[in-house]
Design a protein around this motif. Structure first.
Motif, PDB file in Angstrom:
ATOM      1  N   ALA A   1      34.808  36.028   2.886  1.00  0.00           N
ATOM      2  CA  ALA A   1      35.740  35.916   4.006  1.00  0.00           C
ATOM      3  C   ALA A   1      37.116  36.416   3.609  1.00  0.00           C
ATOM      4  CB  ALA A   1      35.812  34.466   4.461  1.00  0.00           C
ATOM      5  N   GLY A   2      37.725  37.206   4.466  1.00  0.00           N
ATOM      6  CA  GLY A   2      39.089  37.645   4.223  1.00  0.00           C
ATOM      7  C   GLY A   2      39.205  39.043   3.657  1.00  0.00           C
ATOM      8  N   ASN A   3      38.094  39.620   3.202  1.00  0.00           N
ATOM      9  CA  ASN A   3      38.139  40.981   2.642  1.00  0.00           C
ATOM     10  C   ASN A   3      38.479  42.007   3.697  1.00  0.00           C
ATOM     11  OD1 ASN A   3      37.451  40.143   0.121  1.00  0.00           O
ATOM     12  ND2 ASN A   3      35.480  41.207   0.036  1.00  0.00           N
ATOM     13  N   LYS A   4      38.969  43.156   3.210  1.00  0.00           N
ATOM     14  CA  LYS A   4      39.082  44.349   4.046  1.00  0.00           C
ATOM     15  C   LYS A   4      38.055  45.294   3.436  1.00  0.00           C
ATOM     16  CE  LYS A   4      42.425  47.994   5.170  1.00  0.00           C
ATOM     17  NZ  LYS A   4      43.845  48.391   5.033  1.00  0.00           N
TER      18      LYS A   4
ATOM     19  N   GLU B   1      40.343  34.498  -2.802  1.00  0.00           N
ATOM     20  CA  GLU B   1      41.226  35.357  -2.039  1.00  0.00           C
ATOM     21  C   GLU B   1      41.871  36.372  -2.972  1.00  0.00           C
ATOM     22  OE1 GLU B   1      43.894  33.038   0.272  1.00  0.00           O
ATOM     23  OE2 GLU B   1      45.001  34.809   0.963  1.00  0.00           O
ATOM     24  N   TYR B   2      41.840  37.631  -2.575  1.00  0.00           N
ATOM     25  CA  TYR B   2      42.440  38.664  -3.405  1.00  0.00           C
ATOM     26  C   TYR B   2      43.964  38.620  -3.316  1.00  0.00           C
ATOM     27  CZ  TYR B   2      38.111  41.233  -4.438  1.00  0.00           C
ATOM     28  OH  TYR B   2      36.878  41.618  -4.901  1.00  0.00           O
ATOM     29  N   GLY B   3      44.609  38.917  -4.457  1.00  0.00           N
ATOM     30  CA  GLY B   3      46.052  39.075  -4.475  1.00  0.00           C
ATOM     31  C   GLY B   3      46.342  40.432  -5.087  1.00  0.00           C
ATOM     32  N   ASP B   4      47.525  40.958  -4.895  1.00  0.00           N
ATOM     33  CA  ASP B   4      47.832  42.288  -5.413  1.00  0.00           C
ATOM     34  C   ASP B   4      48.464  42.277  -6.794  1.00  0.00           C
ATOM     35  OD1 ASP B   4      48.649  43.662  -2.183  1.00  0.00           O
ATOM     36  OD2 ASP B   4      46.859  43.885  -3.424  1.00  0.00           O
ATOM     37  N   THR B   5      49.384  41.316  -6.994  1.00  0.00           N
ATOM     38  CA  THR B   5      50.109  41.314  -8.266  1.00  0.00           C
ATOM     39  C   THR B   5      49.815  40.063  -9.074  1.00  0.00           C
ATOM     40  OG1 THR B   5      51.974  40.448  -7.027  1.00  0.00           O
ATOM     41  CG2 THR B   5      52.047  42.776  -7.594  1.00  0.00           C
ATOM     42  N   ILE B   6      49.939  40.234 -10.380  1.00  0.00           N
ATOM     43  CA  ILE B   6      49.661  39.156 -11.322  1.00  0.00           C
ATOM     44  C   ILE B   6      50.802  38.149 -11.262  1.00  0.00           C
ATOM     45  CG2 ILE B   6      49.155  38.599 -13.728  1.00  0.00           C
ATOM     46  CD1 ILE B   6      48.427  41.615 -14.058  1.00  0.00           C
ATOM     47  N   LYS B   7      50.438  36.865 -11.139  1.00  0.00           N
ATOM     48  CA  LYS B   7      51.458  35.816 -11.055  1.00  0.00           C
ATOM     49  C   LYS B   7      51.281  34.806 -12.181  1.00  0.00           C
ATOM     50  CE  LYS B   7      52.170  35.975  -6.048  1.00  0.00           C
ATOM     51  NZ  LYS B   7      51.248  37.094  -5.766  1.00  0.00           N
ATOM     52  N   ASP B   8      52.324  34.106 -12.458  1.00  0.00           N
ATOM     53  CA  ASP B   8      52.290  33.020 -13.432  1.00  0.00           C
ATOM     54  C   ASP B   8      51.276  31.974 -12.967  1.00  0.00           C
ATOM     55  OD1 ASP B   8      54.514  30.367 -14.437  1.00  0.00           O
ATOM     56  OD2 ASP B   8      53.048  31.476 -15.627  1.00  0.00           O
ATOM     57  N   GLY B   9      50.364  31.577 -13.859  1.00  0.00           N
ATOM     58  CA  GLY B   9      49.346  30.592 -13.500  1.00  0.00           C
ATOM     59  C   GLY B   9      48.013  31.199 -13.121  1.00  0.00           C
ATOM     60  N   ASP B  10      47.987  32.503 -12.891  1.00  0.00           N
ATOM     61  CA  ASP B  10      46.733  33.172 -12.549  1.00  0.00           C
ATOM     62  C   ASP B  10      45.770  33.158 -13.732  1.00  0.00           C
ATOM     63  OD1 ASP B  10      47.722  36.003 -10.393  1.00  0.00           O
ATOM     64  OD2 ASP B  10      47.696  33.830 -10.092  1.00  0.00           O
ATOM     65  N   THR B  11      44.481  33.264 -13.408  1.00  0.00           N
ATOM     66  CA  THR B  11      43.486  33.571 -14.427  1.00  0.00           C
ATOM     67  C   THR B  11      43.171  35.046 -14.251  1.00  0.00           C
ATOM     68  OG1 THR B  11      42.512  31.365 -14.325  1.00  0.00           O
ATOM     69  CG2 THR B  11      41.165  33.106 -15.281  1.00  0.00           C
ATOM     70  N   ALA B  12      43.444  35.841 -15.258  1.00  0.00           N
ATOM     71  CA  ALA B  12      43.183  37.275 -15.164  1.00  0.00           C
ATOM     72  C   ALA B  12      42.133  37.663 -16.199  1.00  0.00           C
ATOM     73  CB  ALA B  12      44.459  38.065 -15.396  1.00  0.00           C
TER      74      ALA B  12
ATOM     75  N   ARG C   1      32.960  30.738  -3.585  1.00  0.00           N
ATOM     76  CA  ARG C   1      33.449  32.011  -3.028  1.00  0.00           C
ATOM     77  C   ARG C   1      32.746  32.330  -1.727  1.00  0.00           C
ATOM     78  NH1 ARG C   1      31.466  36.888  -5.150  1.00  0.00           N
ATOM     79  NH2 ARG C   1      29.588  35.675  -5.434  1.00  0.00           N
ATOM     80  N   THR C   2      31.437  32.086  -1.658  1.00  0.00           N
ATOM     81  CA  THR C   2      30.653  32.449  -0.484  1.00  0.00           C
ATOM     82  C   THR C   2      30.926  31.529   0.700  1.00  0.00           C
ATOM     83  OG1 THR C   2      28.936  33.404  -1.878  1.00  0.00           O
ATOM     84  CG2 THR C   2      28.312  32.855   0.373  1.00  0.00           C
ATOM     85  N   VAL C   3      31.129  30.247   0.471  1.00  0.00           N
ATOM     86  CA  VAL C   3      31.290  29.316   1.601  1.00  0.00           C
ATOM     87  C   VAL C   3      32.737  29.193   2.066  1.00  0.00           C
ATOM     88  CG1 VAL C   3      29.304  28.006   0.756  1.00  0.00           C
ATOM     89  CG2 VAL C   3      31.609  27.174   0.287  1.00  0.00           C
ATOM     90  N   ALA C   4      33.681  29.715   1.291  1.00  0.00           N
ATOM     91  CA  ALA C   4      35.091  29.659   1.667  1.00  0.00           C
ATOM     92  C   ALA C   4      35.324  30.447   2.957  1.00  0.00           C
ATOM     93  CB  ALA C   4      35.952  30.236   0.550  1.00  0.00           C
TER      94      ALA C   4
END
Lengths: 483, 306
Positions: free
Chosen positions: A189-192, B5-16, B123-126
């Motif tokens: 959910a939420g992807n483009k 949820e995808y994010g674009d930039t790396i933030k403090d606290g992220d798991t990368a 991830r799937t049920v969110a």
């Protein structure tokens, strides 16, 4: 809308899937519509209102009746043999003839009873081993106790159905391969998402199911318009389609080079969609049932127009001029309608182009009859860095080339060429073993992750390529060269 | 960023995920002021990671470079710290599809183990579904809770520390699907049935041994499950390689000097062998299977509650 709440009920207009043992068939639930399935004719009227998953029997009148839960009569320790050394298969052990059985069926005798009759009239039954008797009864039940379950469509059901019935329409994409694509592609959910498929809309539907109506999808299509025959079967609520866009492949080059305009549009998508359906050789019943669903709105519209015309025809002498004026008005309205539609399509095209231009898609799924390389090389441009992509191909060789070209291009890591091997099992006490092997028929996947593309640095992309390869074993160094 | 949820930039606290090269990567907790050692040198989180785009190339102190990737359940599965044997994405994929999971689904799982499947299910049920996961090992249950918190998904999952065979999943009549990966799944079938919604719920049991499968299928039948089906799925990976094979020397005929037999004069085009007459070799591209592959993980048994 159905999750966690009361179980879904069969409604008129739904796309439902009929199931008998391992055989599936998708149908539209319409009243007074004769359905043929597994050599039986019936109407679905009585099914409406029941919960999905209900099992029905077909009555002699062609109506459906929910199957009663029958107590399995505890069979007293039946007489049975130890092995088949003395059983001769001369085709004469069953005393009932074809005609006898037909007579029983015509009398309306229930399947259960017929099976019982067959057992009693078999001279070799009591000599069979218990396992063989079990197998015999299962086989006769399968043939004579015709029960049909009506199940709610899902990716699981539809992908299994398509692979069994119409694998050609989905490029022989086996359902476990599809399952891999959805997970490797991190579809959620939420992807483009960008989806490019020629699998009758099955892959699109699977992606839509996993996105649950959240996010957006841009479907790339060849020719005049996308084929979404299978997508309709999923029964998605209307809002799911609000964020489904489409964009023609024929405009991709212009979009990438910045010369995109809406001046030359592909032909009317609706016409093309129907044409593709017909030419794909759908099984007759399915084609009829699907097409009839599609044609109904237009038939109704035609019916609305006709009475007015008829009336006009009758009054033609008295109101000749008025009749002509009405006709002109109608034509003008039709033209205006067409213009509005044209404008709307243009607007949608621009929207889709704008979404693509952002070059920030969260993933790319490709599953088509076309050679994958040109598709990947162009469509990857629209995908953000650090996002997964998955390409399906019925054959391995085009993916070998695709892999090589992607390495040359750079900007991708974790490239993996794979296939899955699937095996079903029969699990019974003392009789457990694999059922049938389906390996080798499911198609191949090439998957990877995008990274920031270092354009204009051929040096670094070469060293990247070398870094991405696994080290060849020393022994084979002379023969193997990483591509 | 989060695992759902995808994010674009790396933030403090992220798991990368730090990607070093072919199948070499590891997860890292992004934190101001921290450094991470790699074989290419040091990565300074404050300057090299935070604020950078996911998918960027980062040059390490010794000059070598890596890619920083956005986490996904699939990458997590390949890199998570193992507390138990885990499920890999091949099995996870077919489980997800056969259980008909999607946004909004309510799923029950036992045992939580190392959380490999758990992350994929979440991830799937969110964003509207929920995972109820049961783990009888206290430390593993606690570690799982901690990880879900760190990964920003704690609102989507409830970890219960109890024995599913004795006390069930802690919910009744609401689950769309139940998944079992425990030593004696037949002991939990009854609890699974009561956790599942009234009609149409799906169940899956994963067992390495066929004897376990037999017992489980019997229990499923006894509890009235239908559509009972057992399968196994295996992944076959191919390495793409250009192969050169030598043309054997079959000697010459009495009259001419050309080598007989193999006609290697075709111009090379997509897929067909290209000959190197001087060296007497033919080159072609091949998808070569790996030398060692996974031959078995476990049997998957699916069924429907009717």
């Amino acid at each position: 809308a159905m999750e966690g709440g009361p179980s879904a009920r069969i409604r008129e207009g739904d796309c439902a899937v009929l199931k008998r043992d391992e055989v599936f068939k998708a149908v539209s639930v319409l009243r007074r519509r004769k359905i043929i399935f597994e050599k039986q004719w019936f109407y679905l009227d009585n099914a409406i209102g029941h919960i999905y998953g209900t099992t029905f029997e077909v009555t002699s009148g062609g109506n459906l009746q929910p199957k009663q839960e029958v107590e399995e009569t505890t069979t007293e320790t039946k007489e049975a043999g130890t092995d088949n050394r003395n059983i001769v298969d001369d085709g004469k052990s069953q005393k009932l003839t074809h005609d006898d059985i037909k007579a029983l069926k015509d009398k309306g005798i229930k399947g259960q009873e017929i099976v019982q009759q067959l057992i009693e009239n078999s001279t070799t039954f009591r000599d069979k081993t218990e396992f063989a008797q079990d197998k015999y009864i299962k086989k006769k039940k399968k043939k004579y106790e015709a029960v049909i379950t009506i199940v709610k469509p899902s990716t699981r059901i539809l992908s299994t159905m398509y692979y069994a019935r119409e694998p050609g329409k989905i490029n022989h994409l086996r359902y476990d391969t599809l399952a891999q694509m959805l997970t490797l592609g991190n579809i959620h959910a939420g992807n483009k998402m960008i989806v490019m498929e020629t699998c009758a809309g099955l892959v699109l539907g699977a992606v839509m199911e996993r996105m649950g109506g959240y996010g957006s999808i841009i479907q790339m299509y060849p020719g005049g318009g996308p084929v979404r025959a299978a997508t309709g079967c999923f029964g998605f609520p209307k809002p799911f389609f609000d964020n489904l866009h489409e964009f023609p492949l024929s405009k991709v080059q212009s979009l990438l080079s910045g010369t995109f305009t809406t001046e030359t549009l592909p032909a009317d998508p609706e016409e093309n969609a129907l044409v593709e359906d017909e030419s794909n050789g759908l099984s007759e019943e399915k084609q009829t049932s699907l097409q009839e669903t599609e044609e109904e709105p237009t038939t109704e519209a035609a019916m609305e127009i006709n009475p007015t015309e008829e009336q006009d025809m009758m009054d033609i002498n008295a109101e000749d001029v008025e009749f002509k004026e009405n006709k002109e008005k109608e034509n003008k309205e039709n033209v205006r309608e067409k213009q509005i539609k044209q404008w709307e399509r243009r607007k949608k095209l621009l929207e889709a182009a704008a979404l693509l231009r952002e070059k920030n898609a969260d993933g790319l799924i490709v599953a088509s009859k076309f050679h994958p390389t040109p598709l990947l090389l162009s469509l990857l441009e629209f995908v953000a860095p650090s996002r997964p992509f998955v390409v399906y191909c019925q054959y391995k060789e085009p993916l070998l080339e695709c892999y090589t070209k992607l390495r040359e291009r750079g900007g991708v890591i974790n490239l993996k060429l794979s296939e899955t091997w699937l095996r079903n099992y029969q699990v019974l006490p003392d009789r457990s073993h694999p059922k049938l092997t389906m390996s080798g028929g499911g198609g191949y996947l090439l998957s990877g992750i995008t990274v920031v593309l270092d354009k204009g640095k051929s040096d670094s992309s070469n060293s990247e390529a070398l870094k991405m390869e696994e080290p060849s074993s020393k022994r084979c160094k002379l023969q193997d060269l990483p591509c | 960023m989060s695992f759902v949820e995808y994010g674009d930039t790396i933030k403090d606290g992220d798991t990368a995920i730090v990607f070093l090269g072919h199948e070499s990567m590891f997860p890292v907790k992004v934190q101001h002021g921290t450094v991470t050692q790699t074989k290419y040198g040091v990565i300074r989180h404050s300057t090299d990671l935070i604020g950078k785009k996911y998918g960027s190339k980062v040059t390490c102190s010794k000059g070598g470079w890596v890619f920083i990737l956005h986490p996904t359940p699939e990458l997590w599965t390949m890199n998570l710290p193992h507390r138990t044997q885990i499920l890999y994405s091949t099995d996870i994929s077919i489980i997800t599809m056969m259980l008909e999971l999607k946004p909004g689904s309510i799923v029950c799982e036992s045992g939580t183990g190392s959380g490999s499947l758990s992350h994929a299910l979440i991830r799937t049920v969110a964003p509207t579904g929920h995972l109820y996961t049961v783990e009888f090992h206290q430390q593993r249950a606690e570690k799982a809770r901690e990880e879900f918190r760190e990964h920003g998904v704690e609102h989507l999952v409830t970890v219960t520390n109890q024995d599913v065979c004795k006390n069930g999943f802690g919910v009744s009549n609401i689950a769309d699907a139940v998944f079992l990966d425990i030593p004696s799944p037949w002991e939990a079938i009854g609890h699974a049935k009561s956790a599942l919604k009234a009609e149409g719920g799906r169940i899956c049991s994963f067992s390495p041994c066929i004897e376990q499968v037999q017992r489980t299928c019997l229990a499923m039948e006894e509890y009235g499950f239908t559509e009972i089906n057992t399968l196994e799925i295996l992944l076959r990976v191919y390495n793409v390689r250009t192969i050169s094979l030598q043309i054997p020397d079959l000697g010459k005929t009495a009259e001419d000097n050309s080598s007989t037999g193999f006609d290697s004069s075709n111009p090379s085009h997509q897929g067909s062998p290209c000959a190197n007459l001087q060296q007497g070799t033919v080159q072609f591209k091949s998808g070569v299977p790996l030398r060692e592959v996974v031959g078995h993980t476990g049997y998957l048994t699916f069924a429907t509650k009717s």
